[in-house]
Scaffold this motif. Structure first.
Motif, PDB file in Angstrom:
ATOM      1  N   ALA A  29      -5.708 -10.336  25.701  1.00  0.00           N
ATOM      2  CA  ALA A  29      -6.594  -9.957  24.594  1.00  0.00           C
ATOM      3  C   ALA A  29      -5.914 -10.202  23.247  1.00  0.00           C
ATOM      4  O   ALA A  29      -6.530 -10.718  22.310  1.00  0.00           O
ATOM      5  CB  ALA A  29      -6.990  -8.484  24.712  1.00  0.00           C
ATOM      6  N   ASP A  30      -4.621  -9.872  23.173  1.00  0.00           N
ATOM      7  CA  ASP A  30      -3.877 -10.050  21.922  1.00  0.00           C
ATOM      8  C   ASP A  30      -3.691 -11.529  21.593  1.00  0.00           C
ATOM      9  O   ASP A  30      -3.728 -11.927  20.437  1.00  0.00           O
ATOM     10  CB  ASP A  30      -2.505  -9.378  22.030  1.00  0.00           C
ATOM     11  N   VAL A  31      -3.500 -12.344  22.623  1.00  0.00           N
ATOM     12  CA  VAL A  31      -3.305 -13.773  22.396  1.00  0.00           C
ATOM     13  C   VAL A  31      -4.582 -14.411  21.844  1.00  0.00           C
ATOM     14  O   VAL A  31      -4.538 -15.174  20.874  1.00  0.00           O
ATOM     15  CB  VAL A  31      -2.870 -14.486  23.701  1.00  0.00           C
ATOM     16  N   VAL A  32      -5.718 -14.095  22.448  1.00  0.00           N
ATOM     17  CA  VAL A  32      -6.971 -14.712  22.016  1.00  0.00           C
ATOM     18  C   VAL A  32      -7.241 -14.372  20.542  1.00  0.00           C
ATOM     19  O   VAL A  32      -7.556 -15.254  19.738  1.00  0.00           O
ATOM     20  CB  VAL A  32      -8.143 -14.289  22.927  1.00  0.00           C
ATOM     21  N   ALA A  33      -7.060 -13.111  20.177  1.00  0.00           N
ATOM     22  CA  ALA A  33      -7.296 -12.712  18.789  1.00  0.00           C
ATOM     23  C   ALA A  33      -6.213 -13.261  17.857  1.00  0.00           C
ATOM     24  O   ALA A  33      -6.514 -13.831  16.803  1.00  0.00           O
ATOM     25  CB  ALA A  33      -7.353 -11.187  18.681  1.00  0.00           C
ATOM     26  N   GLY A  34      -4.946 -13.134  18.259  1.00  0.00           N
ATOM     27  CA  GLY A  34      -3.839 -13.524  17.391  1.00  0.00           C
ATOM     28  C   GLY A  34      -3.780 -15.028  17.170  1.00  0.00           C
ATOM     29  O   GLY A  34      -3.650 -15.506  16.028  1.00  0.00           O
ATOM     30  N   LEU A  35      -3.910 -15.799  18.250  1.00  0.00           N
ATOM     31  CA  LEU A  35      -3.894 -17.256  18.141  1.00  0.00           C
ATOM     32  C   LEU A  35      -5.140 -17.729  17.388  1.00  0.00           C
ATOM     33  O   LEU A  35      -5.051 -18.608  16.518  1.00  0.00           O
ATOM     34  CB  LEU A  35      -3.833 -17.881  19.539  1.00  0.00           C
ATOM     35  N   GLY A  36      -6.281 -17.127  17.704  1.00  0.00           N
ATOM     36  CA  GLY A  36      -7.526 -17.510  17.026  1.00  0.00           C
ATOM     37  C   GLY A  36      -7.434 -17.320  15.520  1.00  0.00           C
ATOM     38  O   GLY A  36      -7.766 -18.225  14.743  1.00  0.00           O
ATOM     39  N   LYS A  37      -6.949 -16.167  15.101  1.00  0.00           N
ATOM     40  CA  LYS A  37      -6.819 -15.885  13.661  1.00  0.00           C
ATOM     41  C   LYS A  37      -5.865 -16.854  12.988  1.00  0.00           C
ATOM     42  O   LYS A  37      -6.118 -17.366  11.900  1.00  0.00           O
ATOM     43  CB  LYS A  37      -6.314 -14.451  13.445  1.00  0.00           C
ATOM     44  N   ALA A  38      -4.722 -17.123  13.653  1.00  0.00           N
ATOM     45  CA  ALA A  38      -3.714 -18.011  13.053  1.00  0.00           C
ATOM     46  C   ALA A  38      -4.256 -19.436  12.908  1.00  0.00           C
ATOM     47  O   ALA A  38      -4.001 -20.109  11.905  1.00  0.00           O
ATOM     48  CB  ALA A  38      -2.441 -17.991  13.893  1.00  0.00           C
ATOM     49  N   LEU A  39      -5.022 -19.892  13.891  1.00  0.00           N
ATOM     50  CA  LEU A  39      -5.589 -21.246  13.808  1.00  0.00           C
ATOM     51  C   LEU A  39      -6.662 -21.316  12.731  1.00  0.00           C
ATOM     52  O   LEU A  39      -6.798 -22.324  12.024  1.00  0.00           O
ATOM     53  CB  LEU A  39      -6.171 -21.661  15.164  1.00  0.00           C
ATOM     54  N   TRP A 481       2.382 -15.141  14.597  1.00  0.00           N
ATOM     55  CA  TRP A 481       1.709 -16.230  15.315  1.00  0.00           C
ATOM     56  C   TRP A 481       1.855 -17.571  14.604  1.00  0.00           C
ATOM     57  O   TRP A 481       1.422 -18.601  15.127  1.00  0.00           O
ATOM     58  CB  TRP A 481       0.222 -15.905  15.500  1.00  0.00           C
ATOM     59  N   ASP A 482       2.432 -17.573  13.412  1.00  0.00           N
ATOM     60  CA  ASP A 482       2.448 -18.797  12.619  1.00  0.00           C
ATOM     61  C   ASP A 482       3.064 -19.984  13.364  1.00  0.00           C
ATOM     62  O   ASP A 482       2.457 -21.050  13.480  1.00  0.00           O
ATOM     63  CB  ASP A 482       3.201 -18.525  11.312  1.00  0.00           C
ATOM     64  N   SER A 483       4.278 -19.777  13.895  1.00  0.00           N
ATOM     65  CA  SER A 483       4.951 -20.885  14.567  1.00  0.00           C
ATOM     66  C   SER A 483       4.305 -21.238  15.920  1.00  0.00           C
ATOM     67  O   SER A 483       4.044 -22.414  16.198  1.00  0.00           O
ATOM     68  CB  SER A 483       6.441 -20.554  14.684  1.00  0.00           C
ATOM     69  N   PRO A 484       3.992 -20.248  16.790  1.00  0.00           N
ATOM     70  CA  PRO A 484       3.297 -20.623  18.024  1.00  0.00           C
ATOM     71  C   PRO A 484       1.958 -21.327  17.762  1.00  0.00           C
ATOM     72  O   PRO A 484       1.619 -22.290  18.461  1.00  0.00           O
ATOM     73  CB  PRO A 484       3.067 -19.294  18.755  1.00  0.00           C
ATOM     74  N   ALA A 485       1.215 -20.876  16.743  1.00  0.00           N
ATOM     75  CA  ALA A 485      -0.079 -21.515  16.460  1.00  0.00           C
ATOM     76  C   ALA A 485       0.118 -22.978  16.063  1.00  0.00           C
ATOM     77  O   ALA A 485      -0.689 -23.838  16.421  1.00  0.00           O
ATOM     78  CB  ALA A 485      -0.830 -20.750  15.374  1.00  0.00           C
ATOM     79  N   SER A 486       1.223 -23.277  15.336  1.00  0.00           N
ATOM     80  CA  SER A 486       1.505 -24.679  14.983  1.00  0.00           C
ATOM     81  C   SER A 486       1.771 -25.516  16.233  1.00  0.00           C
ATOM     82  O   SER A 486       1.397 -26.685  16.297  1.00  0.00           O
ATOM     83  CB  SER A 486       2.723 -24.784  14.073  1.00  0.00           C
ATOM     84  N   GLN A 487       2.444 -24.904  17.205  1.00  0.00           N
ATOM     85  CA  GLN A 487       2.706 -25.641  18.445  1.00  0.00           C
ATOM     86  C   GLN A 487       1.403 -25.945  19.194  1.00  0.00           C
ATOM     87  O   GLN A 487       1.206 -27.054  19.694  1.00  0.00           O
ATOM     88  CB  GLN A 487       3.662 -24.855  19.345  1.00  0.00           C
TER      89      GLN A 487
END
Ligand code: ADP
Length: 505
Positions: A29-39, A481-487
């Motif tokens: 749940a945290d990944v979907v929200a966190g990655l989504g927001k960062a992208l 999430w900044d760096s993982p989202a860039s990946q």
């Protein structure tokens, strides 16, 4: 604000069973929200598709409304209507699918654990794709998560791409290879997939006779496959893959591990409203105040304000190293520290076992076990503790070590999975000094944990200035999430570029 799409912006749709904070069971749940927001912040158009669960946190959705259109989707030989709701969660546009099916698939007062989970999520995967297809949107990336929505990968290529809905590339993220979604092979046909075509060892056939494996389908049929840390990505290529190692090796060119981030807005000691006093790396007075406050709240007495406080916040399941958690409690007491465990178990005999331990320490001034799920208390414990223990048997990524560091609680962890990628031993001379941020041990026996805890206690009591610098360093590490989202962004971009290149030749 975040919807301003730049020229190279991608249209990304996540199809998932969970999203924080509306529908949360665990880290997914945290990944979907966190990655989504960062992208979204990076200028992409991000949308999410979720089931419309009866047990969702409706108060976390703004502008929830039902659309006029009804989407018909296929299941088990018939077409069924679906109401589609839209709303905004954490600034992200979300579609909620509400099936008009007699089995009331998402009207069960819980998210998972139903006898027909395989049917429920194969239905949802099909309906979600049907929604995207009928919307006529030109989507670049469809990102599915865990076995519940891994049906999307084979469905997309076998049914939708051939209907001209072929702009998208598929990304599949497996958050834990312990859960793969298997069922008798014929059950795959409910959602319209061709069992005869897919029940083959190089496609979706499970190792168990006569069964089908959905996570395997996600790996075979996606353009990009990821898991949640680089070390776990290595581990699952052997025993950690729980039977999928050969499939992962076969597809290793498209498979990578990306360490999750944490939501640094939610987890921020300088703004956290759950804390008695906010604090930061340059002002640790507040951390001491939180420790004193928690002690009072839990009835932990101490003559010595600096007596070390060790914490553990976890689901109590075998993955988390239950015998070592129990040992850490006794060892901390022996070393003269205090211990707080916040944890709950979905397994009744484990819950009872820890209730036994809690009773045993009821009158002890130094040990407290709080055996429930309590979000507010978790924030207070991260803030109050000096050390944080995570002795997992395996750990795909793990979030608590990152949260602990952000709150200045030094992690003591077993070297496995994502813990290897985020915690580096203070005494390990093979690691650059600037990366060393905690204490680690390798084995699963009590002795290795004991000596690790002793080393941490020794620094804490004998070298307080060194310890303070370690705390300050940990608080300043960037776990956003900044760096993982860039990946993820790079993976998406190259999959899209490849697709466009292929289309031109
Ligand atoms: P997993 O997803 O395997 O449970 P993670 O470390 O990825 O483990 O995520 C755990 C998350 O759940 C963290 O945010 C942690 O603070 C929270 N958590 C776990 N147990 C509890 C509890 N009993 N009360 C409050 N929060 C908890």
């Amino acid at each position: 604000s975040g919807n301003s799409q730049c020229s190279s912006g991608l249209h990304i749709v996540h199809i998932a069973a969970e999203m924080a904070p509306v529908a949360k069971v665990g880290g997914l749940a945290d990944v979907v929200a966190g990655l989504g927001k960062a992208l979204q912040t990076k200028g992409h158009l991000v949308e999410i598709v979720l089931p419309k669960y009866d047990c969702m946190q409706l108060d976390q959705i703004t502008n929830l409304k039902v659309l006029d259109v009804v989407i018909q989707s296929y299941f088990d030989g018939n077409l069924f209507s679906n109401n589609v709701w839209t709303g905004t969660v954490e600034g992200l546009p979300v579609y909620f699918i509400e099936p008009q099916h007699p089995s009331k698939f998402f009207w069960r007062a819980q998210y998972y654990g139903e006898h027909d989970d395989f049917k429920r999520y194969s239905y949802f995967s099909r309906a979600a794709l049907e929604l995207l297809y009928q919307s006529g949107k030109k989507i670049d990336i469809i990102h599915c998560h865990d076995w519940q929505t891994a049906f999307v990968a084979p469905l997309y290529w076998d049914i939708y791409a051939t209907r001209g809905f072929s702009s998208a590339r598929i990304c599949f993220t497996c958050h834990n290879f312990e859960y793969q979604g298997t069922a008798p092979a014929p059950d795959l046909s409910y959602c319209g997939l061709d069992v005869e075509q897919l029940d083959r060892p190089d496609r979706m056939q499970d190792n168990a006779h006569g069964r089908i494996n959905v996570a395997k389908g996600g790996i075979v049929y996606s353009n990009i496959v990821t898991t949640v840390s680089p070390t776990y990505a290595l581990e699952v290529r052997s025993e950690g893959g729980r039977g999928l190692q050969d499939t992962l090796k076969m597809h290793s060119r498209k498979f990578v591990g990306i360490l999750n981030g944490i939501d640094t807005g939610t987890w921020n000691p300088s703004t956290d409203r759950f804390l008695a006093v906010q604090y930061s790396a340059t002002d640790l007075q507040g951390k001491a105040a939180n420790k004193a406050f928690l002690r009072k709240q839990l009835g932990l007495y101490s003559e010595d304000a600096s007596q070390p406080l060790v914490a553990c916040i976890t689901r109590l399941v075998p993955q988390k190293g239950l015998h070592l958690i129990r040992h850490a409690i006794y060892k901390t007491a022996e070393l003269g520290g205090q211990f707080v465990l916040l944890g709950s178990s979905p397994v009744p005999h484990i819950q009872r076992e820890f209730e036994g331990v809690a009773d045993q320490f009821q009158k002890n001034n130094n040990i407290r076990l709080i055996l429930k799920y309590d979000e507010a208390l978790s924030h207070c414990i991260y803030a109050a503790s000096d050390m944080f223990i995570i002795p997992s048997m395996f750990e795909p990524c793990g979030l608590t070590q990152m949260i602990a560091m952000r709150y200045g609680s030094v992690p003591i962890v077993r070297q496995t999975g994502g813990l290897c990628d985020s915690v580096f031993d203070f005494d390990d001379e093979t690691i650059p000094v600037e990366l060393r941020n905690g204490f680690t041990f390798a084995r699963t026996d009590e002795q290795d944990l004991s000596s690790c805890l002793e080393r941490a206690f020794s620094y804490y009591s004998r070298k307080p200035m060194v310890w303070k610098q370690l705390v300050q360093k940990d608080m300043q590490i960037d776990f956003s999430w900044d760096s993982p989202a860039s990946q993820y962004e790079n993976l998406y971009q190259s999959a899209v570029a490849q697709a466009r290149g292929a289309a031109q030749t």
